[in-house]
Design a protein around this motif. Structure first.
Motif, PDB file in Angstrom:
ATOM      1  N   SER A  29      24.493  27.203  25.436  1.00  0.00           N
ATOM      2  CA  SER A  29      25.839  27.508  25.052  1.00  0.00           C
ATOM      3  C   SER A  29      26.846  27.638  26.281  1.00  0.00           C
ATOM      4  CB  SER A  29      25.712  29.212  24.302  1.00  0.00           C
ATOM      5  OG  SER A  29      25.074  29.939  25.616  1.00  0.00           O
ATOM      6  N   ARG A  30      26.286  27.721  27.483  1.00  0.00           N
ATOM      7  CA  ARG A  30      27.271  27.840  28.650  1.00  0.00           C
ATOM      8  C   ARG A  30      28.358  28.875  28.344  1.00  0.00           C
ATOM      9  NH1 ARG A  30      28.664  21.728  26.999  1.00  0.00           N
ATOM     10  NH2 ARG A  30      28.099  22.726  25.346  1.00  0.00           N
ATOM     11  N   ALA A  31      27.832  29.972  27.867  1.00  0.00           N
ATOM     12  CA  ALA A  31      28.809  30.961  27.310  1.00  0.00           C
ATOM     13  C   ALA A  31      29.576  31.681  28.586  1.00  0.00           C
ATOM     14  CB  ALA A  31      28.143  32.004  26.762  1.00  0.00           C
ATOM     15  N   PHE A  32      29.020  31.721  29.664  1.00  0.00           N
ATOM     16  CA  PHE A  32      29.751  32.225  30.803  1.00  0.00           C
ATOM     17  C   PHE A  32      31.027  31.496  31.500  1.00  0.00           C
ATOM     18  CE2 PHE A  32      30.139  33.381  35.223  1.00  0.00           C
ATOM     19  CZ  PHE A  32      30.600  34.671  35.262  1.00  0.00           C
ATOM     20  N   PHE A  33      30.571  30.114  31.404  1.00  0.00           N
ATOM     21  CA  PHE A  33      31.502  29.456  31.660  1.00  0.00           C
ATOM     22  C   PHE A  33      32.942  29.623  30.854  1.00  0.00           C
ATOM     23  CE2 PHE A  33      34.230  25.352  31.163  1.00  0.00           C
ATOM     24  CZ  PHE A  33      34.203  24.874  32.469  1.00  0.00           C
ATOM     25  N   PHE A  34      32.612  29.349  29.463  1.00  0.00           N
ATOM     26  CA  PHE A  34      33.448  29.618  28.212  1.00  0.00           C
ATOM     27  C   PHE A  34      34.198  30.893  28.476  1.00  0.00           C
ATOM     28  CE2 PHE A  34      31.053  25.879  26.486  1.00  0.00           C
ATOM     29  CZ  PHE A  34      32.091  25.155  26.636  1.00  0.00           C
ATOM     30  N   SER A  35      33.507  32.060  28.681  1.00  0.00           N
ATOM     31  CA  SER A  35      34.154  33.337  28.884  1.00  0.00           C
ATOM     32  C   SER A  35      34.995  33.310  29.829  1.00  0.00           C
ATOM     33  CB  SER A  35      33.072  34.210  29.093  1.00  0.00           C
ATOM     34  OG  SER A  35      32.655  34.495  30.330  1.00  0.00           O
ATOM     35  N   MET A  36      34.973  32.606  31.251  1.00  0.00           N
ATOM     36  CA  MET A  36      35.721  32.527  32.129  1.00  0.00           C
ATOM     37  C   MET A  36      36.937  31.731  31.864  1.00  0.00           C
ATOM     38  SD  MET A  36      34.309  34.498  34.164  1.00  0.00           S
ATOM     39  CE  MET A  36      35.363  34.236  35.831  1.00  0.00           C
ATOM     40  N   GLY A  37      36.764  31.234  30.797  1.00  0.00           N
ATOM     41  CA  GLY A  37      38.217  30.352  30.278  1.00  0.00           C
ATOM     42  C   GLY A  37      39.150  31.231  29.567  1.00  0.00           C
ATOM     43  N   GLU A  38      38.910  32.609  29.404  1.00  0.00           N
ATOM     44  CA  GLU A  38      39.904  33.549  28.698  1.00  0.00           C
ATOM     45  C   GLU A  38      41.082  33.562  29.786  1.00  0.00           C
ATOM     46  OE1 GLU A  38      39.585  34.704  25.883  1.00  0.00           O
ATOM     47  OE2 GLU A  38      37.635  34.127  25.303  1.00  0.00           O
ATOM     48  N   ASP A  39      42.347  33.895  29.056  1.00  0.00           N
ATOM     49  CA  ASP A  39      43.647  34.174  29.910  1.00  0.00           C
ATOM     50  C   ASP A  39      43.214  35.065  30.959  1.00  0.00           C
ATOM     51  OD1 ASP A  39      44.760  32.585  28.030  1.00  0.00           O
ATOM     52  OD2 ASP A  39      45.727  34.194  26.968  1.00  0.00           O
ATOM     53  N   GLY A  40      43.744  34.680  32.146  1.00  0.00           N
ATOM     54  CA  GLY A  40      43.734  35.640  33.357  1.00  0.00           C
ATOM     55  C   GLY A  40      42.538  35.132  34.334  1.00  0.00           C
ATOM     56  N   PHE A  41      41.265  34.873  33.750  1.00  0.00           N
ATOM     57  CA  PHE A  41      40.091  34.358  34.557  1.00  0.00           C
ATOM     58  C   PHE A  41      40.361  33.231  35.435  1.00  0.00           C
ATOM     59  CE2 PHE A  41      37.337  36.914  31.710  1.00  0.00           C
ATOM     60  CZ  PHE A  41      36.865  37.752  32.729  1.00  0.00           C
ATOM     61  N   ARG A  42      40.843  32.179  35.071  1.00  0.00           N
ATOM     62  CA  ARG A  42      41.148  30.900  35.902  1.00  0.00           C
ATOM     63  C   ARG A  42      42.425  31.266  36.522  1.00  0.00           C
ATOM     64  NH1 ARG A  42      39.501  27.203  31.685  1.00  0.00           N
ATOM     65  NH2 ARG A  42      41.365  26.401  31.532  1.00  0.00           N
ATOM     66  N   GLU A  43      42.498  30.780  38.146  1.00  0.00           N
ATOM     67  CA  GLU A  43      43.758  31.265  38.577  1.00  0.00           C
ATOM     68  C   GLU A  43      43.802  29.906  39.606  1.00  0.00           C
ATOM     69  OE1 GLU A  43      45.325  35.266  40.496  1.00  0.00           O
ATOM     70  OE2 GLU A  43      43.580  34.740  41.535  1.00  0.00           O
ATOM     71  N   GLU A  44      44.948  29.281  39.393  1.00  0.00           N
ATOM     72  CA  GLU A  44      45.370  28.137  39.996  1.00  0.00           C
ATOM     73  C   GLU A  44      46.009  28.303  41.522  1.00  0.00           C
ATOM     74  OE1 GLU A  44      47.230  24.452  37.912  1.00  0.00           O
ATOM     75  OE2 GLU A  44      48.823  25.428  38.756  1.00  0.00           O
ATOM     76  N   ALA A  45      45.495  27.452  42.464  1.00  0.00           N
ATOM     77  CA  ALA A  45      46.188  27.748  43.631  1.00  0.00           C
ATOM     78  C   ALA A  45      46.752  26.287  43.854  1.00  0.00           C
ATOM     79  CB  ALA A  45      44.932  27.827  44.963  1.00  0.00           C
ATOM     80  N   ASN A  46      47.880  26.390  44.291  1.00  0.00           N
ATOM     81  CA  ASN A  46      48.794  25.462  44.599  1.00  0.00           C
ATOM     82  C   ASN A  46      48.639  24.760  46.027  1.00  0.00           C
ATOM     83  OD1 ASN A  46      50.827  23.313  44.403  1.00  0.00           O
ATOM     84  ND2 ASN A  46      52.668  24.349  44.320  1.00  0.00           N
ATOM     85  N   GLY A  47      47.425  24.006  46.255  1.00  0.00           N
ATOM     86  CA  GLY A  47      47.400  23.610  47.649  1.00  0.00           C
ATOM     87  C   GLY A  47      46.681  24.758  48.649  1.00  0.00           C
ATOM     88  N   GLY A  48      46.475  24.541  49.638  1.00  0.00           N
ATOM     89  CA  GLY A  48      46.105  25.379  50.676  1.00  0.00           C
ATOM     90  C   GLY A  48      44.457  25.026  51.211  1.00  0.00           C
ATOM     91  N   ARG A  49      43.898  25.572  52.077  1.00  0.00           N
ATOM     92  CA  ARG A  49      42.608  25.210  52.868  1.00  0.00           C
ATOM     93  C   ARG A  49      41.533  26.237  52.290  1.00  0.00           C
ATOM     94  NH1 ARG A  49      39.944  27.177  56.973  1.00  0.00           N
ATOM     95  NH2 ARG A  49      41.550  28.730  57.580  1.00  0.00           N
ATOM     96  N   VAL A  50      42.134  27.394  51.816  1.00  0.00           N
ATOM     97  CA  VAL A  50      40.790  28.062  51.088  1.00  0.00           C
ATOM     98  C   VAL A  50      41.435  29.037  50.292  1.00  0.00           C
ATOM     99  CG1 VAL A  50      39.463  28.383  53.313  1.00  0.00           C
ATOM    100  CG2 VAL A  50      41.410  30.115  53.096  1.00  0.00           C
ATOM    101  N   PHE A  51      40.714  29.679  49.368  1.00  0.00           N
ATOM    102  CA  PHE A  51      41.291  30.707  48.603  1.00  0.00           C
ATOM    103  C   PHE A  51      41.303  32.248  49.039  1.00  0.00           C
ATOM    104  CE2 PHE A  51      39.041  27.697  45.500  1.00  0.00           C
ATOM    105  CZ  PHE A  51      39.902  26.977  45.192  1.00  0.00           C
ATOM    106  N   GLU A  52      42.356  32.855  49.081  1.00  0.00           N
ATOM    107  CA  GLU A  52      42.460  34.026  49.673  1.00  0.00           C
ATOM    108  C   GLU A  52      43.187  35.132  48.765  1.00  0.00           C
ATOM    109  OE1 GLU A  52      43.883  34.247  54.020  1.00  0.00           O
ATOM    110  OE2 GLU A  52      45.588  35.474  53.063  1.00  0.00           O
ATOM    111  N   HIS A  53      42.409  36.273  48.933  1.00  0.00           N
ATOM    112  CA  HIS A  53      42.680  37.426  47.900  1.00  0.00           C
ATOM    113  C   HIS A  53      42.938  38.565  48.979  1.00  0.00           C
ATOM    114  CE1 HIS A  53      41.826  35.906  44.220  1.00  0.00           C
ATOM    115  NE2 HIS A  53      41.133  34.929  44.661  1.00  0.00           N
ATOM    116  N   GLY A  54      44.144  38.833  48.839  1.00  0.00           N
ATOM    117  CA  GLY A  54      44.516  40.260  49.933  1.00  0.00           C
ATOM    118  C   GLY A  54      44.012  41.438  49.218  1.00  0.00           C
ATOM    119  N   PHE A  55      43.660  42.645  49.966  1.00  0.00           N
ATOM    120  CA  PHE A  55      43.425  43.748  49.316  1.00  0.00           C
ATOM    121  C   PHE A  55      43.879  44.958  50.356  1.00  0.00           C
ATOM    122  CE2 PHE A  55      39.887  42.222  51.740  1.00  0.00           C
ATOM    123  CZ  PHE A  55      39.386  43.270  52.836  1.00  0.00           C
ATOM    124  N   GLU A  56      43.981  46.126  49.883  1.00  0.00           N
ATOM    125  CA  GLU A  56      44.019  47.286  50.488  1.00  0.00           C
ATOM    126  C   GLU A  56      42.517  47.917  50.648  1.00  0.00           C
ATOM    127  OE1 GLU A  56      47.445  50.230  49.610  1.00  0.00           O
ATOM    128  OE2 GLU A  56      47.399  48.880  47.806  1.00  0.00           O
TER     129      GLU A  56
END
Length: 326
Positions: A29-56
């Motif tokens: 089924s590859r259900a988890f992959f397709f669940s991650m295709g829902e709106d908001g799960f995939r996040e596009e990075a316009n270039g860059g060396r790493v993926f960074e998420h800031g936090f408090e």
């Protein structure tokens, strides 16, 4: 009289082919992959060396009660930092020889049974998805693998690192975890563990709540098994038939959609939402199909497919797992 070669029938009568493409007998089924295709799960990075998420990660402790003429605390406070995730490459090739291409390209004239290049490319796409699904549900077994859900939502959240942050040192980086192991009868602790995990992942039980619950098939069946009979009978009456079992796509827990994936780790149930669990990918690097290349020393065409991505979280406390379900 024996046949000279392939026989009279094979030599004079065409095979009767059914369907416009070969029947899939390999992909899950590859259900988890397709669940991650829902709106908001995939996040596009316009270039860059790493993926960074800031936090408090801390409150400003300068705020507290003071007496009338007491000096205000003016200490410098550090309250922000960032998770960093490496960019992982998932890729593969689809190869077709010139001989096979020439033999199959006249399918319209009746020589080919299927459009060979089209179905090989479709198989390549599905193989790419299947490989990524296994990695997304995996434990980053190799250094090149995606940080799978077993890394991001750990069954031992007080150990290891996530996004470069040591969970043994910093409790804010830990996901939620509770045991679903039975005490006396099968699945007798599952509902309580699910309730605790769901509530721990949320804020006040109403914000940042899990939206999806992914597990293996036996655990999902165990959950359905503990639903009281009256709930199933009520559902059957609504349908006006004798079906006393839920349809799988109707199984939910506090509104979170439940499903099983054949690649999911055994005995674990993962709680997540699309705000705090992300598949980060580079712009132009999501299932990118490149033009066919012809090697100089082979009569073939090579079609390359690549994805540059990683699984990431920006707040592990809103993700959880019920583990060791029995």
């Amino acid at each position: 009289m024996p046949d000279v070669n392939i026989g009279e029938l094979s030599a004079t009568v065409w095979e009767r082919k059914f369907g416009t493409k070969p029947t899939d007998q390999i992909f899950t089924s590859r259900a988890f992959f397709f669940s991650m295709g829902e709106d908001g799960f995939r996040e596009e990075a316009n270039g860059g060396r790493v993926f960074e998420h800031g936090f408090e990660y801390a409150e400003n402790s300068n705020f507290h009660a003071y007496t009338e003429y007491e000096e205000l605390d003016a200490s410098a406070m550090s309250v922000f930092d960032a998770y960093r995730y490496d960019q992982k490459i998932c890729a593969g090739t689809v190869v077709i020889s010139e001989l096979a291409r020439l033999r199959a390209e006249v399918a319209a004239a009746g020589a080919g049974k299927y459009p060979l290049l089209e179905i090989k490319l479709n198989n390549g796409k599905n193989s790419h998805i299947a490989d990524m699904n296994r990695q997304l549900l995996g434990s980053a077994a190799t250094g090149a693998d995606i940080n799978g859900i077993q890394v991001i939502i750990s069954t031992t959240p007080t150990t290891g690192t996530v996004g470069g942050v040591n969970r043994a040192t910093y409790s804010f980086a830990r996901n939620r975890q509770n045991s679903g192991a039975q005490s006396v009868t099968a699945y007798d602790n599952l509902r309580a563990a699910m309730t605790t995990t769901y509530n721990q992942c949320s804020l006040g039980g109403v914000e940042n709540v899990p939206r999806w619950i992914c597990t293996d098939r036996p655990s999902m069946q165990g959950y359905e098994q503990i639903l009281v009979a009256i709930e199933q009978i009520a559902e059957a009456k609504m349908k006006k038939d004798s079906d006393i079992a839920f349809m799988n796509d109707m199984l939910k827990f506090k509104g979170a959609q439940m499903f099983f994936d054949e690649d999911a780790p055994a005995g674990n149930m993962y709680f997540y939402n699309n705000v705090n669990l992300k598949v980060d990918y580079l712009k132009g690097g999501w299932m990118k199909m490149y033009p066919a290349q012809a090697p100089y020393n082979q009569l073939t065409n090579v079609h390359r497919v690549m994805t540059v991505a990683n699984l990431a979280t920006n707040a592990g406390r809103h993700l959880g797992v019920v583990s060791a379900i029995t």
